[in-house]
Write a protein that holds these residues in place. Structure first.
Motif, PDB file in Angstrom:
ATOM      1  N   GLU A 169       9.474   4.461  15.503  1.00 31.45           N
ATOM      2  CA  GLU A 169       8.029   3.989  15.904  1.00 31.45           C
ATOM      3  C   GLU A 169       6.746   3.483  15.430  1.00 31.45           C
ATOM      4  O   GLU A 169       6.890   4.121  13.660  1.00 31.45           O
ATOM      5  N   ILE A 170       5.972   2.494  15.655  1.00 29.44           N
ATOM      6  CA  ILE A 170       5.496   2.326  15.155  1.00 29.44           C
ATOM      7  C   ILE A 170       4.474   2.588  15.578  1.00 29.44           C
ATOM      8  O   ILE A 170       3.766   3.068  16.116  1.00 29.44           O
ATOM      9  N   LEU A 171       2.778   2.695  13.607  1.00 24.38           N
ATOM     10  CA  LEU A 171       1.906   3.581  13.935  1.00 24.38           C
ATOM     11  C   LEU A 171       0.991   2.333  13.005  1.00 24.38           C
ATOM     12  O   LEU A 171       1.280   2.470  11.665  1.00 24.38           O
ATOM     13  N   PRO A 172       0.269   2.477  14.100  1.00 24.14           N
ATOM     14  CA  PRO A 172      -0.434   1.049  12.747  1.00 24.14           C
ATOM     15  C   PRO A 172      -1.952   2.229  11.996  1.00 24.14           C
ATOM     16  O   PRO A 172      -2.376   3.492  12.120  1.00 24.14           O
ATOM     17  N   ILE A 173      -1.838   1.971  10.389  1.00 23.54           N
ATOM     18  CA  ILE A 173      -2.598   3.361   9.832  1.00 23.54           C
ATOM     19  C   ILE A 173      -3.115   2.132   9.137  1.00 23.54           C
ATOM     20  O   ILE A 173      -3.499   0.693   8.640  1.00 23.54           O
ATOM     21  N   SER A 174      -4.770   2.751   8.464  1.00 23.40           N
ATOM     22  CA  SER A 174      -5.619   2.366   7.090  1.00 23.40           C
ATOM     23  C   SER A 174      -4.946   2.904   5.980  1.00 23.40           C
ATOM     24  O   SER A 174      -6.155   4.217   5.811  1.00 23.40           O
ATOM     25  N   ALA A 175      -4.470   3.449   4.887  1.00 25.49           N
ATOM     26  CA  ALA A 175      -3.931   4.087   3.899  1.00 25.49           C
ATOM     27  C   ALA A 175      -5.205   4.508   2.827  1.00 25.49           C
ATOM     28  O   ALA A 175      -5.701   5.740   2.193  1.00 25.49           O
ATOM     29  N   LYS A 176      -5.899   3.075   2.920  1.00 27.65           N
ATOM     30  CA  LYS A 176      -7.013   3.512   1.873  1.00 27.65           C
ATOM     31  C   LYS A 176      -8.135   4.069   2.852  1.00 27.65           C
ATOM     32  O   LYS A 176      -9.047   4.947   1.676  1.00 27.65           O
ATOM     33  N   ASN A 177      -8.986   3.757   3.526  1.00 29.40           N
ATOM     34  CA  ASN A 177      -9.930   4.979   4.859  1.00 29.40           C
ATOM     35  C   ASN A 177      -9.065   5.779   5.362  1.00 29.40           C
ATOM     36  O   ASN A 177     -10.023   6.154   5.676  1.00 29.40           O
ATOM     37  N   LYS A 178      -8.230   5.961   4.475  1.00 28.30           N
ATOM     38  CA  LYS A 178      -7.216   7.912   5.771  1.00 28.30           C
ATOM     39  C   LYS A 178      -7.121   7.520   7.321  1.00 28.30           C
ATOM     40  O   LYS A 178      -7.446   8.596   7.989  1.00 28.30           O
ATOM     41  N   PHE A 179      -7.788   5.946   7.704  1.00 28.80           N
ATOM     42  CA  PHE A 179      -7.292   6.198   9.216  1.00 28.80           C
ATOM     43  C   PHE A 179      -5.541   6.359   9.996  1.00 28.80           C
ATOM     44  O   PHE A 179      -4.460   5.448   8.835  1.00 28.80           O
ATOM     45  N   GLY A 180      -5.484   7.095  10.093  1.00 28.56           N
ATOM     46  CA  GLY A 180      -4.309   7.570  10.705  1.00 28.56           C
ATOM     47  C   GLY A 180      -3.540   8.110  10.352  1.00 28.56           C
ATOM     48  O   GLY A 180      -2.489   8.796  10.514  1.00 28.56           O
ATOM     49  N   LEU A 230       5.070   1.516   9.763  1.00 29.62           N
ATOM     50  CA  LEU A 230       3.929   2.022   9.288  1.00 29.62           C
ATOM     51  C   LEU A 230       2.708   0.228   8.955  1.00 29.62           C
ATOM     52  O   LEU A 230       3.524  -0.131   7.804  1.00 29.62           O
ATOM     53  N   ILE A 231       2.221   0.605   9.935  1.00 34.47           N
ATOM     54  CA  ILE A 231       1.745  -1.270  10.033  1.00 34.47           C
ATOM     55  C   ILE A 231      -0.346  -0.460   8.836  1.00 34.47           C
ATOM     56  O   ILE A 231      -0.862  -0.251   9.820  1.00 34.47           O
ATOM     57  N   ASN A 232      -0.033  -1.120   7.365  1.00 28.53           N
ATOM     58  CA  ASN A 232      -1.133  -0.368   6.923  1.00 28.53           C
ATOM     59  C   ASN A 232      -2.203  -2.088   6.260  1.00 28.53           C
ATOM     60  O   ASN A 232      -2.151  -2.956   7.444  1.00 28.53           O
ATOM     61  N   LYS A 233      -3.411  -1.757   6.366  1.00 26.16           N
ATOM     62  CA  LYS A 233      -4.383  -2.435   6.374  1.00 26.16           C
ATOM     63  C   LYS A 233      -5.386  -3.107   7.457  1.00 26.16           C
ATOM     64  O   LYS A 233      -5.913  -3.789   7.137  1.00 26.16           O
ATOM     65  N   ILE A 234      -5.050  -2.101   8.471  1.00 26.07           N
ATOM     66  CA  ILE A 234      -5.235  -2.462  10.005  1.00 26.07           C
ATOM     67  C   ILE A 234      -6.755  -2.640  10.054  1.00 26.07           C
ATOM     68  O   ILE A 234      -7.462  -3.846  10.753  1.00 26.07           O
ATOM     69  N   ASP A 235      -8.108  -2.251   9.111  1.00 24.49           N
ATOM     70  CA  ASP A 235      -8.523  -3.176   8.556  1.00 24.49           C
ATOM     71  C   ASP A 235      -8.896  -3.855   8.280  1.00 24.49           C
ATOM     72  O   ASP A 235      -9.819  -4.829   8.533  1.00 24.49           O
ATOM     73  N   GLU A 236      -8.139  -4.683   8.145  1.00 28.67           N
ATOM     74  CA  GLU A 236      -8.049  -6.535   7.456  1.00 28.67           C
ATOM     75  C   GLU A 236      -8.333  -6.944   8.840  1.00 28.67           C
ATOM     76  O   GLU A 236      -7.973  -8.007   8.453  1.00 28.67           O
ATOM     77  N   GLY A 266       0.999  -1.219  -0.371  1.00 30.92           N
ATOM     78  CA  GLY A 266      -0.026   0.347  -0.056  1.00 30.92           C
ATOM     79  C   GLY A 266       0.689   1.118  -0.025  1.00 30.92           C
ATOM     80  O   GLY A 266       0.096   2.593  -0.090  1.00 30.92           O
ATOM     81  N   LYS A 267       1.720   1.158  -0.466  1.00 28.05           N
ATOM     82  CA  LYS A 267       2.555   2.930  -0.380  1.00 28.05           C
ATOM     83  C   LYS A 267       2.608   3.502  -1.219  1.00 28.05           C
ATOM     84  O   LYS A 267       2.254   5.001  -0.853  1.00 28.05           O
TER      85      LYS A 267
END
Length: 293
Positions: free
Chosen positions: A144-155, A117-123, A16-17
């Motif tokens: 520094e670890i940040l959970p995100i969902s790029a597709k859903n603009k979370f984080g 960045l740990i992406n796709k946390i919605d899954e 998801g880069k």
């Protein structure tokens, strides 16, 4: 006080880069499809505010190269480790953290701030995500670890604020109205290639390159001639399709996307040619812009 710096995005294919890059920049700079190895170049997208200039850089997914094109793609990714002020290492909730350990070792040794960045946390669910965070913390203890969902603009808003905090004081590197370092022709090639990725199966998308031979812009219209290069005659036939139907579909969809991108009427002509050595020849790759230097 003005801050500016280079924020480079690296990681394995299909995490998801490019989607993240497009969300952060707010424009559709990197093509993002469901297929791996979509991004072949290093693409800059620039975010400007009165106080900050962030120069994001999207890179090809890290992979073990099998031919010269992939060697060039890996070189773009490795070069991104050398000139970053902040590094964004993107993974997701399904990727094996041990994948491409050699590249990860380079990241582990970096002295600049690294945001993992740990992406796709919605899954994923909360417990699984906690386990993933622990595994990555063991692998990259200084990140520094940040959970995100790029597709859903979370984080992503939180991520932008954190990047701004980490950037050094500096005057801007580019004009404040500049969006990217790439010329218009580059985005024409990328948009046509995106449609090929979407509409053809198997090896076709990975055997294709696009070169813009004519780009003539007037006040109301843009005339474009583009050549789609393939490696074999059989591939040429597939790209064109029966009575030209397949090529017409790709060209029509590309033209619509280009009109949205440039906000102008576009006249697009596409041709298909065979160049059997383009993925393996340094000279050919240089002519297509695959030179990380």
């Amino acid at each position: 006080m003005h801050k500016a710096g280079f924020v480079n995005i690296v990681g394995n294919p299909n995490v998801g880069k490019s989607t993240l890059m497009n969300q952060l920049v707010g424009e559709r700079i990197s093509i993002a499809t469901f297929k791996a190895q979509t991004t072949r170049h290093r693409i800059m997208g620039i975010v400007n505010t009165p106080e900050v200039q962030i120069v994001f850089s999207d890179t090809p997914g890290v992979l073990k190269p099998n031919y010269k094109l992939q060697e060039s793609m890996l070189a773009f990714s490795v070069s991104a480790l050398n000139d970053a002020d902040v590094l964004l290492y993107v993974t997701d909730v399904v990727e094996d953290p041990e994948k491409n350990a050699d590249f990860l070792e380079k990241v582990r040794g970096m002295k600049i701030p690294v945001l993992l960045l740990i992406n796709k946390i919605d899954e994923s669910d909360q417990k699984s995500l906690g386990d993933i965070v622990e595994r990555w913390h063991a692998l990259l203890p200084n990140a520094e670890i940040l959970p995100i969902s790029a597709k859903n603009k979370f984080g992503t808003d939180l991520l932008l604020r954190r990047i701004q905090e980490l950037l050094p004081e500096s005057p801007p590197y580019f004009d404040k109205d500049q969006l990217t370092d790439k010329p218009a022709r580059f985005f024409v090639s990328e948009i046509i290639r995106e449609k090929i990725l979407l509409y053809y199966d198997k090896e076709i998308p990975y055997s294709v390159e696009v070169k813009v031979e004519r780009f003539k812009e007037t006040e109301k219209k843009i005339h474009i001639n583009a050549v789609i290069y393939v490696e074999r005659e059989s591939q040429k036939g597939i790209v064109i399709g029966h009575q030209g139907v397949a090529l017409k579909k790709v060209s029509t969809e590309a033209r619509k996307a280009l009109e949205r991108f440039f906000d102008k009427e576009v006249y697009l002509e596409t041709f298909v040619k065979v160049d059997k050595d383009w993925r393996s020849s340094k000279k050919e790759l240089d002519s297509f812009g695959y030179n990380p230097e």
